[in-house]
Design a protein around this motif. Structure first.
Motif, PDB file in Angstrom:
ATOM      1  N   PHE A 176       0.751  -1.162   0.097  1.00  0.00           N
ATOM      2  CA  PHE A 176       0.197  -0.108   0.054  1.00  0.00           C
ATOM      3  C   PHE A 176       0.858   1.300  -0.007  1.00  0.00           C
ATOM      4  O   PHE A 176       0.753   2.215  -0.827  1.00  0.00           O
ATOM      5  N   VAL A 177       1.935   1.326   0.842  1.00  0.00           N
ATOM      6  CA  VAL A 177       2.845   2.240   1.185  1.00  0.00           C
ATOM      7  C   VAL A 177       3.538   2.641  -0.407  1.00  0.00           C
ATOM      8  O   VAL A 177       3.601   3.819  -0.663  1.00  0.00           O
ATOM      9  N   ALA A 178       3.774   1.372  -0.726  1.00  0.00           N
ATOM     10  CA  ALA A 178       4.766   1.751  -1.979  1.00  0.00           C
ATOM     11  C   ALA A 178       3.893   2.224  -3.033  1.00  0.00           C
ATOM     12  O   ALA A 178       4.402   2.910  -4.052  1.00  0.00           O
ATOM     13  N   GLY A 179       2.543   1.678  -3.184  1.00  0.00           N
ATOM     14  CA  GLY A 179       1.979   2.275  -4.110  1.00  0.00           C
ATOM     15  C   GLY A 179       1.301   3.724  -4.053  1.00  0.00           C
ATOM     16  O   GLY A 179       1.569   4.623  -5.137  1.00  0.00           O
ATOM     17  N   VAL A 180       1.543   4.472  -2.835  1.00  0.00           N
ATOM     18  CA  VAL A 180       1.181   5.793  -2.679  1.00  0.00           C
ATOM     19  C   VAL A 180       2.217   6.538  -3.175  1.00  0.00           C
ATOM     20  O   VAL A 180       2.321   7.578  -4.035  1.00  0.00           O
ATOM     21  N   LEU A 181       3.514   5.995  -3.120  1.00  0.00           N
ATOM     22  CA  LEU A 181       4.782   6.585  -3.656  1.00  0.00           C
ATOM     23  C   LEU A 181       5.219   6.424  -4.976  1.00  0.00           C
ATOM     24  O   LEU A 181       5.312   7.325  -5.651  1.00  0.00           O
ATOM     25  N   PHE A 182       5.185   5.172  -5.280  1.00  0.00           N
ATOM     26  CA  PHE A 182       5.830   4.834  -6.622  1.00  0.00           C
ATOM     27  C   PHE A 182       5.117   4.214  -7.828  1.00  0.00           C
ATOM     28  O   PHE A 182       5.365   3.636  -8.947  1.00  0.00           O
ATOM     29  N   ALA A 183       3.809   3.931  -7.369  1.00  0.00           N
ATOM     30  CA  ALA A 183       2.925   3.546  -8.598  1.00  0.00           C
ATOM     31  C   ALA A 183       2.729   4.282  -9.443  1.00  0.00           C
ATOM     32  O   ALA A 183       3.237   5.343  -9.586  1.00  0.00           O
ATOM     33  N   ARG A 184       2.672   3.856 -10.894  1.00  0.00           N
ATOM     34  CA  ARG A 184       2.397   4.603 -12.246  1.00  0.00           C
ATOM     35  C   ARG A 184       1.260   5.786 -11.980  1.00  0.00           C
ATOM     36  O   ARG A 184       0.603   5.416 -11.381  1.00  0.00           O
ATOM     37  N   ARG A 185       1.765   6.826 -12.551  1.00  0.00           N
ATOM     38  CA  ARG A 185       1.033   7.896 -12.611  1.00  0.00           C
ATOM     39  C   ARG A 185      -0.458   7.522 -13.524  1.00  0.00           C
ATOM     40  O   ARG A 185      -0.280   6.927 -14.537  1.00  0.00           O
ATOM     41  N   GLY A 186      -1.574   8.178 -13.132  1.00  0.00           N
ATOM     42  CA  GLY A 186      -2.664   7.693 -13.907  1.00  0.00           C
ATOM     43  C   GLY A 186      -3.562   6.461 -13.563  1.00  0.00           C
ATOM     44  O   GLY A 186      -4.742   6.129 -14.008  1.00  0.00           O
ATOM     45  N   GLY A 187      -2.783   5.574 -12.388  1.00  0.00           N
ATOM     46  CA  GLY A 187      -3.612   4.584 -12.128  1.00  0.00           C
ATOM     47  C   GLY A 187      -4.592   4.981 -10.748  1.00  0.00           C
ATOM     48  O   GLY A 187      -4.662   5.747 -10.482  1.00  0.00           O
ATOM     49  N   ALA A 188      -5.030   3.482  -9.912  1.00  0.00           N
ATOM     50  CA  ALA A 188      -5.800   3.902  -9.109  1.00  0.00           C
ATOM     51  C   ALA A 188      -5.042   4.510  -7.690  1.00  0.00           C
ATOM     52  O   ALA A 188      -5.745   5.046  -6.866  1.00  0.00           O
ATOM     53  N   ALA A 214       0.290  17.920   8.979  1.00  0.00           N
ATOM     54  CA  ALA A 214      -0.888  16.870   8.840  1.00  0.00           C
ATOM     55  C   ALA A 214      -1.040  16.935   7.507  1.00  0.00           C
ATOM     56  O   ALA A 214      -0.909  17.663   6.605  1.00  0.00           O
ATOM     57  N   ALA A 215      -1.532  15.652   7.147  1.00  0.00           N
ATOM     58  CA  ALA A 215      -1.938  15.550   5.585  1.00  0.00           C
ATOM     59  C   ALA A 215      -3.316  14.587   5.649  1.00  0.00           C
ATOM     60  O   ALA A 215      -3.397  13.603   6.550  1.00  0.00           O
ATOM     61  N   PRO A 216      -3.755  14.396   4.465  1.00  0.00           N
ATOM     62  CA  PRO A 216      -4.924  13.498   4.261  1.00  0.00           C
ATOM     63  C   PRO A 216      -4.588  12.088   4.628  1.00  0.00           C
ATOM     64  O   PRO A 216      -3.596  11.537   4.144  1.00  0.00           O
ATOM     65  N   GLY A 217      -5.508  11.427   5.230  1.00  0.00           N
ATOM     66  CA  GLY A 217      -5.160  10.065   5.864  1.00  0.00           C
ATOM     67  C   GLY A 217      -6.549   9.229   6.017  1.00  0.00           C
ATOM     68  O   GLY A 217      -6.428   8.148   6.621  1.00  0.00           O
ATOM     69  N   ALA A 218      -7.535   9.715   5.320  1.00  0.00           N
ATOM     70  CA  ALA A 218      -8.745   9.065   5.334  1.00  0.00           C
ATOM     71  C   ALA A 218      -9.271   8.407   4.061  1.00  0.00           C
ATOM     72  O   ALA A 218      -9.411   9.358   3.119  1.00  0.00           O
ATOM     73  N   GLY A 219      -9.585   7.358   3.704  1.00  0.00           N
ATOM     74  CA  GLY A 219     -10.129   6.749   2.583  1.00  0.00           C
ATOM     75  C   GLY A 219      -9.214   6.939   1.329  1.00  0.00           C
ATOM     76  O   GLY A 219      -9.820   7.316   0.313  1.00  0.00           O
ATOM     77  N   ILE A 220      -7.946   6.775   1.449  1.00  0.00           N
ATOM     78  CA  ILE A 220      -7.020   6.729   0.375  1.00  0.00           C
ATOM     79  C   ILE A 220      -6.651   5.230  -0.125  1.00  0.00           C
ATOM     80  O   ILE A 220      -6.913   4.354   0.565  1.00  0.00           O
ATOM     81  N   THR A 221      -7.069   5.088  -1.539  1.00  0.00           N
ATOM     82  CA  THR A 221      -6.738   3.992  -2.427  1.00  0.00           C
ATOM     83  C   THR A 221      -5.546   3.884  -2.873  1.00  0.00           C
ATOM     84  O   THR A 221      -4.990   4.644  -3.417  1.00  0.00           O
ATOM     85  N   SER A 222      -4.781   2.756  -2.559  1.00  0.00           N
ATOM     86  CA  SER A 222      -3.606   2.278  -2.963  1.00  0.00           C
ATOM     87  C   SER A 222      -3.639   0.733  -3.618  1.00  0.00           C
ATOM     88  O   SER A 222      -4.623   0.226  -3.585  1.00  0.00           O
ATOM     89  N   LEU A 223      -2.315   0.270  -3.671  1.00  0.00           N
ATOM     90  CA  LEU A 223      -2.079  -1.039  -4.254  1.00  0.00           C
ATOM     91  C   LEU A 223      -2.222  -2.285  -3.237  1.00  0.00           C
ATOM     92  O   LEU A 223      -1.857  -2.176  -1.896  1.00  0.00           O
ATOM     93  N   SER A 224      -2.763  -3.189  -3.488  1.00  0.00           N
ATOM     94  CA  SER A 224      -2.970  -4.595  -2.724  1.00  0.00           C
ATOM     95  C   SER A 224      -2.032  -5.484  -3.390  1.00  0.00           C
ATOM     96  O   SER A 224      -1.792  -5.814  -4.517  1.00  0.00           O
ATOM     97  N   PRO A 225      -1.440  -6.609  -2.639  1.00  0.00           N
ATOM     98  CA  PRO A 225      -0.514  -7.580  -2.969  1.00  0.00           C
ATOM     99  C   PRO A 225      -1.052  -8.499  -4.045  1.00  0.00           C
ATOM    100  O   PRO A 225      -0.406  -9.063  -4.688  1.00  0.00           O
TER     101      PRO A 225
END
Length: 267
Positions: A54-66, A188-199
């Motif tokens: 999940f954390v890796a997706g927030v940082l390094f997932a391709r742009r334009g994805g979920a 402080a930063a948004p931390g509610a209902g954020i979508t990222s990657l699942s294994p």
């Protein structure tokens, strides 16, 4: 985010669970794995792998994805420090901080705190963070999700930016930890209902300070990509200055203002 996807010279150390590096949205990410724990990324059902991916997706997932994919052009060093669950021993965390700094990380994302600390292990963490500070590394760390007031050896350290999580309106989540240290020089930063990657190759939606911390780390990585000559202290100052006093709630991350501040400094 429109200005850059991040520069490969900015290396982000991610101390977290193992990452499912085979996820299609991470196919182009510049990721290396430090330590033998990387092989555990195949344990896709574990809480630690879900957290790390999940954390890796927030940082390094391709742009334009979920997933947010904030800084996919930056390099990363993944350090799996969690066991079956998303928690780490203090000794392991201290060793990982020092190791990722030696490996060349310029910024460290720490989305979860250690287990309870003794005076000895607290001192080891302080020494590891001192080592990071001497090497010009910025550390972004989650304040925690226990709904407590206070700080820890990590969030108290001057090299660390503590992060609390907010809802979409900018109000701290009820379970996010707050304290004088976070209020004075944290974010402080948004931390509610954020979508990222699942294994499993899909996505998942989560909330908490881990989410907010990764968003802050990604923003700092982009700022450092645009202004590579600034040092860690200047970067921290741009996002947290002026220091607040008498409050337990930190300011909201404001990338636009930080960008303007760094642009003035870079002239």
């Amino acid at each position: 985010m429109k200005r850059t996807v991040g520069h490969s010279d900015v290396t982000v150390g991610v101390l977290d669970g193992p990452v499912a590096i085979g996820h299609p949205d991470l196919a182009e990410a510049r990721m290396s794995i430090l330590g033998s724990g990387g092989a555990r990324s195949s344990i896709t059902g574990s809480q630690s792998c879900r957290h790390g991916t999940f954390v890796a997706g927030v940082l390094f997932a391709r742009r334009g994805g979920a997933a947010p994919g904030i800084c996919p052009g930056c390099s990363s060093i993944l350090v799996p420090i969690f066991g079956e669950h998303a928690e780490a021993t203090p000794d392991r965390l201290a060793s990982a901080i020092s190791a990722v700094v030696r490996a060349g990380a310029r910024l460290v994302n720490l989305s979860a705190g250690p287990q309870s600390l003794s005076s000895n292990t607290e001192h080891k963490l302080e020494l590891a963070l001192d080592f990071a500070a001497r090497h010009g590394v910025a550390v972004v760390a989650a304040a925690g999700n226990q709904g407590m007031l206070g700080s820890s050896a990590i969030t108290r350290h001057p090299a660390v930016i503590p992060v609390v999580a907010t809802d979409a309106s900018g109000r701290p989540l009820t379970w996010t930890n707050l304290g004088a240290t976070a209020g004075q020089r944290g974010l402080a930063a948004p931390g509610a209902g954020i979508t990222s990657l699942s294994p499993d190759g899909g996505t998942v939606t989560w909330s908490g300070t881990s989410v907010a911390t990764a968003l802050v780390s990604g923003a700092l990585a982009l700022l450092w990509s645009v202004f590579p000559s600034v040092n860690a202290a200047q970067l921290r100052q741009a996002v947290t200055w002026p220091a607040q006093r008498g409050t337990l709630v930190p300011r909201l991350l404001d990338v636009r203002t930080a960008y303007a501040s760094l642009a003035r400094h870079a002239r």
